[in-house]
Design a protein around this motif. Sequence first.
Motif, PDB file in Angstrom:
ATOM      1  N   ALA A 130      -0.334 -17.803 -17.618  1.00  0.00           N
ATOM      2  CA  ALA A 130       0.601 -17.682 -16.089  1.00  0.00           C
ATOM      3  C   ALA A 130       1.857 -16.751 -16.021  1.00  0.00           C
ATOM      4  CB  ALA A 130       1.682 -18.916 -17.496  1.00  0.00           C
ATOM      5  N   GLY A 131       1.680 -15.818 -17.079  1.00  0.00           N
ATOM      6  CA  GLY A 131       2.854 -14.788 -16.472  1.00  0.00           C
ATOM      7  C   GLY A 131       1.683 -13.197 -15.974  1.00  0.00           C
ATOM      8  N   TYR A 132       0.882 -13.189 -16.535  1.00  0.00           N
ATOM      9  CA  TYR A 132      -0.147 -12.720 -15.479  1.00  0.00           C
ATOM     10  C   TYR A 132      -0.949 -12.748 -14.285  1.00  0.00           C
ATOM     11  CZ  TYR A 132      -1.616  -9.840 -20.154  1.00  0.00           C
ATOM     12  OH  TYR A 132      -1.033  -9.500 -21.103  1.00  0.00           O
ATOM     13  N   ALA A 133      -0.584 -14.130 -14.106  1.00  0.00           N
ATOM     14  CA  ALA A 133      -1.243 -15.251 -12.869  1.00  0.00           C
ATOM     15  C   ALA A 133       0.301 -15.043 -12.098  1.00  0.00           C
ATOM     16  CB  ALA A 133      -1.996 -16.639 -12.985  1.00  0.00           C
ATOM     17  N   GLY A 134       0.721 -14.814 -12.058  1.00  0.00           N
ATOM     18  CA  GLY A 134       1.966 -14.870 -11.590  1.00  0.00           C
ATOM     19  C   GLY A 134       2.407 -13.027 -10.678  1.00  0.00           C
ATOM     20  N   LEU A 135       1.657 -12.461 -12.249  1.00  0.00           N
ATOM     21  CA  LEU A 135       1.821 -11.224 -11.367  1.00  0.00           C
ATOM     22  C   LEU A 135       1.117 -10.679 -10.837  1.00  0.00           C
ATOM     23  CD1 LEU A 135       2.877  -8.552 -12.205  1.00  0.00           C
ATOM     24  CD2 LEU A 135       1.563  -7.691 -14.353  1.00  0.00           C
ATOM     25  N   LEU A 136      -0.289 -11.312 -10.417  1.00  0.00           N
ATOM     26  CA  LEU A 136      -1.199 -10.993 -10.009  1.00  0.00           C
ATOM     27  C   LEU A 136      -0.938 -11.293  -8.333  1.00  0.00           C
ATOM     28  CD1 LEU A 136      -4.304  -9.525  -9.514  1.00  0.00           C
ATOM     29  CD2 LEU A 136      -4.720 -11.909 -10.549  1.00  0.00           C
ATOM     30  N   LEU A 137      -0.359 -12.510  -7.765  1.00  0.00           N
ATOM     31  CA  LEU A 137       0.012 -12.836  -7.188  1.00  0.00           C
ATOM     32  C   LEU A 137       0.989 -11.835  -6.740  1.00  0.00           C
ATOM     33  CD1 LEU A 137      -0.235 -15.368  -5.475  1.00  0.00           C
ATOM     34  CD2 LEU A 137       1.843 -16.502  -6.861  1.00  0.00           C
ATOM     35  N   LEU A 138       2.216 -11.917  -7.096  1.00  0.00           N
ATOM     36  CA  LEU A 138       3.329 -10.578  -6.411  1.00  0.00           C
ATOM     37  C   LEU A 138       2.893  -9.264  -6.051  1.00  0.00           C
ATOM     38  CD1 LEU A 138       5.948 -11.661  -9.555  1.00  0.00           C
ATOM     39  CD2 LEU A 138       6.094 -12.484  -6.581  1.00  0.00           C
ATOM     40  N   VAL A 139       2.059  -8.398  -6.961  1.00  0.00           N
ATOM     41  CA  VAL A 139       1.320  -7.549  -6.672  1.00  0.00           C
ATOM     42  C   VAL A 139       0.066  -7.623  -5.464  1.00  0.00           C
ATOM     43  CG1 VAL A 139      -0.168  -5.956  -7.437  1.00  0.00           C
ATOM     44  CG2 VAL A 139       1.404  -6.756  -9.579  1.00  0.00           C
ATOM     45  N   SER A 140      -0.604  -8.483  -5.747  1.00  0.00           N
ATOM     46  CA  SER A 140      -1.685  -8.840  -4.187  1.00  0.00           C
ATOM     47  C   SER A 140      -1.003  -9.059  -3.244  1.00  0.00           C
ATOM     48  CB  SER A 140      -2.615  -9.697  -4.589  1.00  0.00           C
ATOM     49  OG  SER A 140      -3.175  -9.928  -5.951  1.00  0.00           O
ATOM     50  N   THR A 141       0.073 -10.243  -3.301  1.00  0.00           N
ATOM     51  CA  THR A 141       1.427 -10.536  -1.648  1.00  0.00           C
ATOM     52  C   THR A 141       1.395  -9.021  -1.852  1.00  0.00           C
ATOM     53  OG1 THR A 141       1.474 -12.309  -2.337  1.00  0.00           O
ATOM     54  CG2 THR A 141       2.969 -11.277  -0.881  1.00  0.00           C
ATOM     55  N   GLY A 142       2.560  -8.649  -2.331  1.00  0.00           N
ATOM     56  CA  GLY A 142       3.247  -7.035  -1.889  1.00  0.00           C
ATOM     57  C   GLY A 142       2.515  -5.938  -1.603  1.00  0.00           C
ATOM     58  N   THR A 143       0.743  -5.697  -2.176  1.00  0.00           N
ATOM     59  CA  THR A 143      -0.213  -4.843  -1.789  1.00  0.00           C
ATOM     60  C   THR A 143      -0.468  -4.813  -0.859  1.00  0.00           C
ATOM     61  OG1 THR A 143      -0.630  -4.038  -4.405  1.00  0.00           O
ATOM     62  CG2 THR A 143      -2.650  -3.909  -2.414  1.00  0.00           C
ATOM     63  N   GLY A 144      -1.257  -6.142  -0.170  1.00  0.00           N
ATOM     64  CA  GLY A 144      -1.573  -6.767   0.875  1.00  0.00           C
ATOM     65  C   GLY A 144      -0.255  -6.755   2.048  1.00  0.00           C
ATOM     66  N   ILE A 145       1.053  -7.183   2.206  1.00  0.00           N
ATOM     67  CA  ILE A 145       1.738  -6.650   3.478  1.00  0.00           C
ATOM     68  C   ILE A 145       1.777  -5.224   3.620  1.00  0.00           C
ATOM     69  CG2 ILE A 145       3.819  -6.969   3.705  1.00  0.00           C
ATOM     70  CD1 ILE A 145       5.006  -9.290   2.133  1.00  0.00           C
ATOM     71  N   ILE A 146       2.223  -4.331   2.472  1.00  0.00           N
ATOM     72  CA  ILE A 146       2.152  -3.560   2.327  1.00  0.00           C
ATOM     73  C   ILE A 146       1.120  -2.495   3.530  1.00  0.00           C
ATOM     74  CG2 ILE A 146       2.565  -0.698   1.545  1.00  0.00           C
ATOM     75  CD1 ILE A 146       4.471  -1.913  -0.791  1.00  0.00           C
ATOM     76  N   ALA A 147      -0.208  -2.532   3.193  1.00  0.00           N
ATOM     77  CA  ALA A 147      -1.345  -2.110   3.508  1.00  0.00           C
ATOM     78  C   ALA A 147      -1.292  -2.341   5.077  1.00  0.00           C
ATOM     79  CB  ALA A 147      -2.432  -2.654   2.822  1.00  0.00           C
ATOM     80  N   PHE A 148      -1.344  -3.347   4.781  1.00  0.00           N
ATOM     81  CA  PHE A 148      -1.428  -4.478   6.461  1.00  0.00           C
ATOM     82  C   PHE A 148      -0.504  -4.335   7.778  1.00  0.00           C
ATOM     83  CE2 PHE A 148      -0.251  -8.858   9.651  1.00  0.00           C
ATOM     84  CZ  PHE A 148      -1.562  -7.931  10.016  1.00  0.00           C
ATOM     85  N   ARG A 149       1.033  -3.666   7.294  1.00  0.00           N
ATOM     86  CA  ARG A 149       1.768  -3.478   7.903  1.00  0.00           C
ATOM     87  C   ARG A 149       0.943  -1.744   8.475  1.00  0.00           C
ATOM     88  NH1 ARG A 149       8.159  -3.245   5.854  1.00  0.00           N
ATOM     89  NH2 ARG A 149       8.692  -2.180   7.699  1.00  0.00           N
ATOM     90  N   ARG A 150       0.515  -0.936   7.267  1.00  0.00           N
ATOM     91  CA  ARG A 150      -0.080  -0.182   8.871  1.00  0.00           C
ATOM     92  C   ARG A 150      -1.466   0.208   9.387  1.00  0.00           C
ATOM     93  NH1 ARG A 150       1.726   3.846   2.239  1.00  0.00           N
ATOM     94  NH2 ARG A 150       3.714   3.501   2.272  1.00  0.00           N
ATOM     95  N   LYS A 151      -2.079  -1.025   8.912  1.00  0.00           N
ATOM     96  CA  LYS A 151      -3.166  -1.276   9.288  1.00  0.00           C
ATOM     97  C   LYS A 151      -3.241  -0.853  10.737  1.00  0.00           C
ATOM     98  CE  LYS A 151      -7.158  -4.440   9.226  1.00  0.00           C
ATOM     99  NZ  LYS A 151      -8.077  -2.866   9.278  1.00  0.00           N
ATOM    100  N   ASP A 152      -4.182  -0.266  11.015  1.00  0.00           N
ATOM    101  CA  ASP A 152      -4.801  -0.057  12.798  1.00  0.00           C
ATOM    102  C   ASP A 152      -5.862  -1.181  13.584  1.00  0.00           C
ATOM    103  OD1 ASP A 152      -5.156   1.430  15.364  1.00  0.00           O
ATOM    104  OD2 ASP A 152      -6.592   2.210  14.644  1.00  0.00           O
ATOM    105  N   LEU A 153      -4.667  -2.036  14.023  1.00  0.00           N
ATOM    106  CA  LEU A 153      -5.709  -3.257  14.592  1.00  0.00           C
ATOM    107  C   LEU A 153      -6.175  -2.793  15.843  1.00  0.00           C
ATOM    108  CD1 LEU A 153      -3.026  -5.780  13.968  1.00  0.00           C
ATOM    109  CD2 LEU A 153      -5.103  -5.381  12.218  1.00  0.00           C
ATOM    110  N   LYS A 154      -7.917  -2.571  15.516  1.00  0.00           N
ATOM    111  CA  LYS A 154      -8.417  -1.873  16.604  1.00  0.00           C
ATOM    112  C   LYS A 154      -8.992  -3.324  17.870  1.00  0.00           C
ATOM    113  CE  LYS A 154     -10.792   1.578  14.077  1.00  0.00           C
ATOM    114  NZ  LYS A 154     -11.299   1.663  13.227  1.00  0.00           N
TER     115      LYS A 154
END
Length: 286
Positions: free
Chosen positions: A262-286
């Motif tokens: 459960a701890g690993y699943a929660g960690l993956l959820l937080l890391v994936s979400t954080g990484t996704g938000i940061i990457a999407f903010r920098r993404k060049d939408l064509k």
Amino acid sequence: MNQLLRANFSRLWKSGIFRLCILFSVGMSGFMIFMRYMDIQKNPEEYAKLSIEYSSADGLLFVGALYLLFAAAVLVGIFVGTEYSDGTIRNKLIIGHRRPAIYLSNLLVCSAANGIVFLSHIATAWILGKLFLTVEMSAKEILQFTLLELLSFLALTALFVLLAMLIQSKAASSVTILILSIILLFATLTIQQKLEAPEYYEAYSYINEETGEVIEEQEREKNPNYLTGTKRQVYSFLNDFLPSSQLYQVAMHESDHAGQMAGYAGLLLLVSTGTGIIAFRRKDLK
């Protein structure tokens, strides 16, 4: 954010792929219960010799989650991919919605969708299991396993949404997510095979019927493929860390590391979400 959620949920309720995923989930549960019931009716004497767990629905309640892994991948890939193909994301940015809010709204709706698909499988298997078989697991065990698999599903959803939000092509993102789900499942099966391999091959012998002589066919010997040391620790870590492996362990009713998983699943959820938000903010939408 509220406007984004309302719009996305409205689109979800009308989504054909969402309805198909629920139908697949419910149908799979019904099929497994029905096939077990028919097998018991056909071979009652054989099942009478086995323990009650073989004639109950306990082993079928959670195993379907491994197949729903693919339904979750397809649902996320198509739902988020449609936002790009229809130009919806660009329109949301034009009218002033912020990128983190857009990302989180898609994550929340996809998580809710996959959660509904998963819970519909559990509910159907439990109801039909009660009607046609028996359910021997306690309510506490069912709740514990359900929550753990649900958390693993949310972690997988976060990973799928990360890829879907970063790949603008609907087809490419759907294929990529589906390939990832296949890789995760094969990795899980490989890990289980390695960890469950016996440390020793037991001795094998038989009796010659003509002479009555006991013939040693094979002596007890060590399995060269048995994992030890650091290698076994790595495999054990991956077994608890990968969401697909968590689903497998729950399906097999293995809960020794429930808190850790459960701890690993929660960690993956937080890391994936954080990484996704940061990457999407920098993404060049064509």
